[in-house]
Design a protein around this motif. Structure first.
Motif, mmCIF file in Angstrom:
data_model
loop_
_atom_site.group_PDB
_atom_site.id
_atom_site.type_symbol
_atom_site.label_atom_id
_atom_site.label_comp_id
_atom_site.label_asym_id
_atom_site.label_seq_id
_atom_site.Cartn_x
_atom_site.Cartn_y
_atom_site.Cartn_z
ATOM 1 N N UNK A 65 -7.302 -0.523 -4.697
ATOM 2 C CA UNK A 65 -6.686 -0.274 -6.013
ATOM 3 C C UNK A 65 -6.509 1.464 -6.258
ATOM 4 N N UNK A 66 -7.486 1.385 -5.465
ATOM 5 C CA UNK A 66 -7.483 3.461 -6.243
ATOM 6 C C UNK A 66 -8.081 3.021 -7.249
ATOM 7 N N UNK A 67 -9.078 2.533 -8.488
ATOM 8 C CA UNK A 67 -9.382 1.841 -9.809
ATOM 9 C C UNK A 67 -10.270 1.600 -9.777
ATOM 10 N N UNK A 68 -11.837 1.435 -8.433
ATOM 11 C CA UNK A 68 -13.747 1.454 -8.913
ATOM 12 C C UNK A 68 -13.521 -0.013 -7.792
ATOM 13 N N UNK A 69 -12.516 -0.199 -7.621
ATOM 14 C CA UNK A 69 -12.670 -2.210 -6.659
ATOM 15 C C UNK A 69 -12.822 -1.621 -5.161
ATOM 16 N N UNK A 70 -12.411 -0.841 -4.851
ATOM 17 C CA UNK A 70 -12.496 -0.567 -3.564
ATOM 18 C C UNK A 70 -11.565 -1.089 -2.350
ATOM 19 N N UNK A 71 -12.026 -1.130 -1.273
ATOM 20 C CA UNK A 71 -10.972 -1.669 -0.313
ATOM 21 C C UNK A 71 -11.254 -3.183 -0.092
ATOM 22 N N UNK A 72 -10.146 -3.728 -0.125
ATOM 23 C CA UNK A 72 -10.604 -5.224 -0.242
ATOM 24 C C UNK A 72 -9.380 -5.912 0.898
ATOM 25 N N UNK A 73 -10.246 -6.721 1.329
ATOM 26 C CA UNK A 73 -10.066 -7.425 2.817
ATOM 27 C C UNK A 73 -8.360 -8.159 2.893
ATOM 28 N N UNK A 74 -8.857 -8.307 1.910
ATOM 29 C CA UNK A 74 -8.029 -10.120 2.010
ATOM 30 C C UNK A 74 -6.812 -9.347 -0.351
ATOM 31 N N UNK A 75 -6.957 -7.719 -0.301
ATOM 32 C CA UNK A 75 -6.554 -7.733 -1.504
ATOM 33 C C UNK A 75 -5.317 -7.618 -1.192
ATOM 34 N N UNK A 76 -4.780 -7.453 -3.093
ATOM 35 C CA UNK A 76 -3.215 -7.377 -3.069
ATOM 36 C C UNK A 76 -2.340 -6.050 -3.378
ATOM 37 N N UNK A 77 -3.663 -5.872 -3.967
ATOM 38 C CA UNK A 77 -2.795 -4.617 -4.675
ATOM 39 C C UNK A 77 -3.248 -3.131 -3.749
ATOM 40 N N UNK A 78 -2.582 -1.577 -3.310
ATOM 41 C CA UNK A 78 -2.265 -0.502 -3.007
ATOM 42 C C UNK A 78 -2.123 0.125 -4.398
ATOM 43 N N UNK A 79 -2.905 1.311 -4.968
ATOM 44 C CA UNK A 79 -3.348 1.675 -5.877
ATOM 45 C C UNK A 79 -2.188 0.840 -7.529
ATOM 46 N N UNK A 138 4.958 8.976 -0.370
ATOM 47 C CA UNK A 138 5.184 7.499 -0.817
ATOM 48 C C UNK A 138 5.988 7.343 -2.289
ATOM 49 N N UNK A 139 7.367 7.688 -2.053
ATOM 50 C CA UNK A 139 8.296 8.030 -3.735
ATOM 51 C C UNK A 139 7.557 6.500 -4.526
ATOM 52 N N UNK A 140 7.920 7.067 -5.734
ATOM 53 C CA UNK A 140 7.388 6.141 -6.640
ATOM 54 C C UNK A 140 8.247 4.954 -6.805
ATOM 55 N N UNK A 141 7.654 3.878 -6.836
ATOM 56 C CA UNK A 141 8.706 2.470 -7.006
ATOM 57 C C UNK A 141 8.561 2.253 -7.995
ATOM 58 N N UNK A 142 9.386 1.533 -7.825
ATOM 59 C CA UNK A 142 10.559 0.316 -9.096
ATOM 60 C C UNK A 142 9.195 -0.478 -10.402
ATOM 61 N N UNK A 143 9.279 -0.022 -11.335
ATOM 62 C CA UNK A 143 8.505 -0.788 -12.291
ATOM 63 C C UNK A 143 8.258 -2.417 -11.812
ATOM 64 N N UNK A 144 9.388 -3.178 -10.704
ATOM 65 C CA UNK A 144 9.047 -4.221 -10.674
ATOM 66 C C UNK A 144 7.592 -4.575 -9.673
ATOM 67 N N UNK A 145 7.656 -2.808 -9.085
ATOM 68 C CA UNK A 145 6.166 -2.668 -7.651
ATOM 69 C C UNK A 145 5.515 -2.680 -8.817
ATOM 70 N N UNK A 147 1.320 -3.627 -10.186
ATOM 71 C CA UNK A 147 0.646 -4.352 -10.465
ATOM 72 C C UNK A 147 -0.070 -5.012 -11.436
ATOM 73 N N UNK A 148 -0.479 -6.273 -11.853
ATOM 74 C CA UNK A 148 -0.211 -6.609 -13.573
ATOM 75 C C UNK A 148 -1.289 -5.248 -14.045
ATOM 76 N N UNK A 149 -2.110 -4.148 -13.700
ATOM 77 C CA UNK A 149 -2.438 -3.073 -14.296
ATOM 78 C C UNK A 149 -2.139 -2.158 -13.871
#
Length: 177
Positions: A65-79, A138-145, A147-149
């Motif tokens: 998530x590049x926000x302090x959480x680090x790599x999460x093998x089951x993670x659902x966020x990328x940046x 990586x292009x800027x993705x739509x706002x719907x892409x 995640x919650x924060x």
């Protein structure tokens, strides 16, 4: 019946992290910025770029998530984005100089960059980008892409550098806190 063997085209090798806070800025305006470089080894240099990007997105190290959480093998966020909203078509081919110019401009966003930081960026980021076989942004993705924060970063820049000569793929993320 022949056994099908799956060969992993990318394997995680190492990571470098450049924290702007570790450098003495004249004005103190480092903007809480950093660059994260994840290096992957390319086992099959003839693999086409789209397959490499697909493999990169599937890597555990991509789930950061590049926000302090680090790599999460089951993670659902990328940046700032949901992982499942990122596909190979979201990466746009750019020239190596375009990638270098974009990151150098971002680094100077708050003024001049200390010589020591320039040297580090040159060694870890700019030189590998210049010698790459191909580069993608990586292009800027739509706002719907987002995640919650996902809006936590004011700036988020991502490049993928493929170097078939050195058998390396770099995932370069430049952002702020």
């Amino acid at each position: 019946m022949a056994k099908v063997v799956s060969v992993q085209v990318l394997s995680y090798h190492d990571q470098a992290f450049i924290n702007f806070r570790g450098f003495a800025f004249d004005s103190g305006a480092h903007g809480f910025r950093w660059v994260d470089i994840k290096c992957f080894r390319l086992s099959m240099p003839d693999t086409d770029d789209m397959t490499l990007l697909r493999s990169l997105i599937g890597q555990e190290q991509f789930r950061d998530d590049y926000a302090g959480g680090g790599v999460d093998a089951e993670g659902i966020r990328h940046g700032p984005y949901w992982v499942d909203r990122i596909g190979v078509d979201d990466y746009v081919a750019v020239t190596n100089s375009t990638a270098v110019d974009a990151l150098a401009s971002w680094a100077r966003l708050h003024g001049s960059v200390p010589d020591a930081l320039n040297e580090t960026l040159e060694l870890e980021v700019f030189a590998p980008l210049r010698q790459a076989t191909s580069s993608y942004q990586l292009k800027e993705l739509a706002r719907t892409s987002l995640h919650d924060w996902g809006g936590v970063h004011t700036e988020f820049h991502e490049f993928v550098s493929i170097d078939r000569m050195t058998h390396r793929v770099l995932l370069i993320v430049a952002a702020d806190d």
